[in-house]
Scaffold this active site. Structure first.
Site, short mmCIF file in Angstrom:
data_model
loop_
_atom_site.label_atom_id
_atom_site.label_comp_id
_atom_site.label_asym_id
_atom_site.label_seq_id
_atom_site.Cartn_x
_atom_site.Cartn_y
_atom_site.Cartn_z
N GLU A 113 0.45 -0.98 -0.33
CA GLU A 113 0.11 0.12 0.62
C GLU A 113 1.04 1.00 0.20
OE1 GLU A 113 -4.42 -1.80 1.86
OE2 GLU A 113 -2.67 -0.25 3.30
N CYS A 126 3.82 8.51 1.04
CA CYS A 126 4.30 7.68 2.29
C CYS A 126 4.10 6.58 1.30
CB CYS A 126 3.16 6.98 3.53
SG CYS A 126 3.41 6.01 4.42
N CYS A 133 7.26 -6.88 7.38
CA CYS A 133 9.16 -6.18 7.80
C CYS A 133 9.81 -7.58 9.14
CB CYS A 133 8.54 -5.51 8.60
SG CYS A 133 9.59 -4.73 9.88
N CYS A 137 7.87 -4.70 16.29
CA CYS A 137 7.54 -3.46 17.07
C CYS A 137 5.84 -3.67 17.91
CB CYS A 137 7.61 -2.37 17.01
SG CYS A 137 8.85 -1.70 15.84
N CYS A 140 2.97 -2.32 16.25
CA CYS A 140 2.32 -2.08 15.00
C CYS A 140 2.17 -3.26 13.99
CB CYS A 140 3.88 -1.84 14.64
SG CYS A 140 3.91 -1.93 12.44
N CYS A 372 -0.81 5.35 10.09
CA CYS A 372 0.53 4.79 10.43
C CYS A 372 0.14 3.28 11.00
CB CYS A 372 1.01 5.38 11.30
SG CYS A 372 2.48 6.86 10.51
N1 SAH Z 1 10.12 1.22 10.05
C1 SAH Z 1 10.04 2.04 10.05
C2 SAH Z 1 9.17 2.67 8.83
C3 SAH Z 1 7.52 2.60 8.97
S1 SAH Z 1 6.70 2.41 10.09
C4 SAH Z 1 9.94 2.83 10.96
O1 SAH Z 1 9.62 1.47 12.07
O2 SAH Z 1 10.08 3.50 11.61
C5 SAH Z 1 6.32 4.71 9.52
C6 SAH Z 1 6.61 4.97 11.59
O3 SAH Z 1 4.97 3.96 12.02
C7 SAH Z 1 7.45 4.28 12.49
O4 SAH Z 1 7.22 5.81 13.72
C8 SAH Z 1 6.25 3.28 13.58
O5 SAH Z 1 6.25 3.62 14.54
C9 SAH Z 1 4.55 4.19 13.30
N2 SAH Z 1 3.62 3.33 13.48
C10 SAH Z 1 3.51 2.25 13.55
N3 SAH Z 1 2.42 1.38 13.52
C11 SAH Z 1 1.93 2.49 14.07
C12 SAH Z 1 0.50 2.59 15.43
N4 SAH Z 1 -0.29 1.74 15.17
N5 SAH Z 1 -0.06 3.81 15.60
C13 SAH Z 1 0.75 4.65 14.98
N6 SAH Z 1 1.97 4.77 14.32
C14 SAH Z 1 2.23 3.49 14.20
FE1 SF4 Z 2 8.89 -2.32 10.89
FE2 SF4 Z 2 6.87 -1.19 12.22
FE3 SF4 Z 2 8.68 -1.74 13.60
FE4 SF4 Z 2 8.30 0.21 11.37
S1 SF4 Z 2 7.19 0.24 13.37
S2 SF4 Z 2 10.38 -1.58 12.01
S3 SF4 Z 2 7.49 -1.33 10.28
S4 SF4 Z 2 7.35 -3.42 12.56
#
Ligand code: SAH
Ligand code: SF4
Length: 404
Positions: A113, A126, A133, A137, A140, A372
């Site tokens: 996406e 974006c 991934c 995290c 996420c 996000c």
């Molecule tokens: N992997 C990279 C980039 C993709 S995630 C990273 O982790 O930075 C982009 C941003 O969205 C990151 O700051 C991540 O921590 C945040 N993010 C992921 N899941 C989220 C959620 N459920 N609510 C708000 N931010 C989120």
């Molecule tokens: Fe991967 Fe989501 Fe962590 Fe970014 S925030 S590194 S997309 S698991």
């Protein structure tokens, strides 16, 4: 369709040049037998049409001789990733589900996406760098999906091509006027953030090549200052990213103590906060006008106290920084909740009073699940439900209608 466009002969689909870098285009022209002394000039011509004008067929490339155009059309295509669905939010955010052309006979085509977010002073695309991934995290949703594969450079650039096609964001298209008059008009897509699916620094070479194509001044022309890589903190790659890619950097910090960050961003166990901040301090070219963005997701009762805010300010002392507070976007099954609005504001005020801009990221496109951390997963869930319903004999059309 132009008279020069060829009907593809039956057989395997033609290789698409769309999204390819200069080296790749040169190699493709070599395959066609274009002599070495002509290659630079030919690449330059293709580059202009593909990336400045947004041509989708060779027939339109009127500065290239007819025979050469016909030869190109017989051998290659300019096909972009296919749009599986487009969702437009009430706030103007657009989300596209894209299917990448299969890479071989056994590849059924991955889907990713891409989201376009219009704002008053800019338009941000974006993009995703991986399908899924490898990192996990805990807040996420992408982190709950396995890594399917890395995207290659042309698949990353392809996301921008599709978005410009859809928005009519090429000179001379969509927004009226002739090409020359619009050449200097501001583009709808003015910024790119690698904040879709995946960890861009774990797909370094492809991201680097994609940025080279996107930032090239004779084509897509988005300056590196308007491109941001977001990383969860792959410390050994940060210096290399600064030296070799040279974009702006965003760091997903999310916690100010290692114990908590270990839980939220497990990569922290390998590269703790102190090493991460050391790498940030050494990032080349930092100044007050060129700062690192620290992303901080607001999780109720987890990382959102006044003490956390004060510690955040203390930790970042000496780093030219912006702090971006992100309201947590919940997803089904998550154990976290978003902090209350009052809490986010109180947190933001402490950060602001310490001299940092601390914008709270307005949730955009929530009605189309484009925020996000929500990308792709919801579509996958709907699909899974559709499969189940189909298997049990219930039609799925009605279910998709509500989300399309
Ligand atoms: N992997 C990279 C980039 C993709 S995630 C990273 O982790 O930075 C982009 C941003 O969205 C990151 O700051 C991540 O921590 C945040 N993010 C992921 N899941 C989220 C959620 N459920 N609510 C708000 N931010 C989120
Ligand atoms: Fe991967 Fe989501 Fe962590 Fe970014 S925030 S590194 S997309 S698991």
């Amino acid at each position: 369709m132009s008279a020069l466009a060829q009907v593809a002969p039956a057989g395997p689909p033609l290789t698409s040049l769309a999204g390819g870098g200069r080296a790749e285009l040169a190699a493709r022209l070599r395959e066609l037998g274009v002599p070495a002394r002509e290659q630079r000039m030919r690449v330059g011509q293709l580059w202009h049409w593909m990336y400045h004008r947004g041509a989708t067929e060779f027939g339109a490339m009127t500065t290239i001789g007819k025979e050469m155009r016909a030869e190109l059309a017989r051998s290659f295509s300019l096909e972009r990733p296919r749009i599986v669905s487009e969702h437009i939010s009430s706030d103007g955010t657009r989300k596209w589900l894209l299917r990448m052309p299969p890479k071989g006979p056994r590849d059924t085509g991955v889907e990713i996406e891409t989201v376009y977010i219009p704002e008053v002073d800019r338009g941000t695309l974006c993009v995703s760098s991986q399908v899924g991934c490898t990192l996990t995290c805990s807040f996420c949703h992408t982190g709950t999906q396995r890594l399917v594969r890395n995207l290659d450079a042309s698949e990353i650039v392809g996301q921008l091509l599709v978005a410009r096609d859809q928005l009519g964001d090429w000179p001379g298209t969509g927004r009226g006027g002739d090409g020359a008059a619009l050449a200097d008009a501001p583009r709808l897509i003015s910024n790119i953030v690698f904040m879709g699916m995946g960890e861009p620094l774990y797909n370094f070479d492809a991201v680097k090549e994609a940025v080279e194509t996107i930032a090239d001044g004779e084509g897509l022309s988005l300056s590196r200052r308007r491109i941001t890589l977001s990383t969860s903190g792959v410390v050994p790659m940060i210096a290399r990213a600064g030296a070799e890619i040279g974009t702006m950097l965003a760091v997903s910090l999310h916690a100010v103590r290692d114990e908590l960050r270990d839980e939220l961003v497990p990569l922290n166990k390998k590269y703790p906060i102190s090493t991460l901040l050391e790498a940030c301090r050494a990032y080349p070219g930092l100044s007050n006008a060129r700062r690192i963005t620290f992303e901080y997701v607001m999780l109720k009762g987890v990382n959102d106290t006044d003490a956390d805010a004060r510690e955040l300010v203390r930790l970042l002392r000496g780093v030219p920084a912006k702090i971006n507070l992100i309201p947590f976007n919940p997803w089904p099954g998550t154990r976290y909740e978003c902090s209350s609005w009052n809490r986010i504001e109180a947190f933001s005020e402490i950060v602001f009073n310490a001299g940092y801009a601390s914008p709270i990221r307005t949730p955009r496109g929530r009605d189309i699940l484009a925020a996000c951390g929500q990308l792709k997963s919801e579509t996958e869930k709907l699909r899974a439900r559709a499969r189940l319903m189909l298997e049990s004999g219930i039609g799925a059309e009605g279910m998709f209608a509500s989300s399309e």
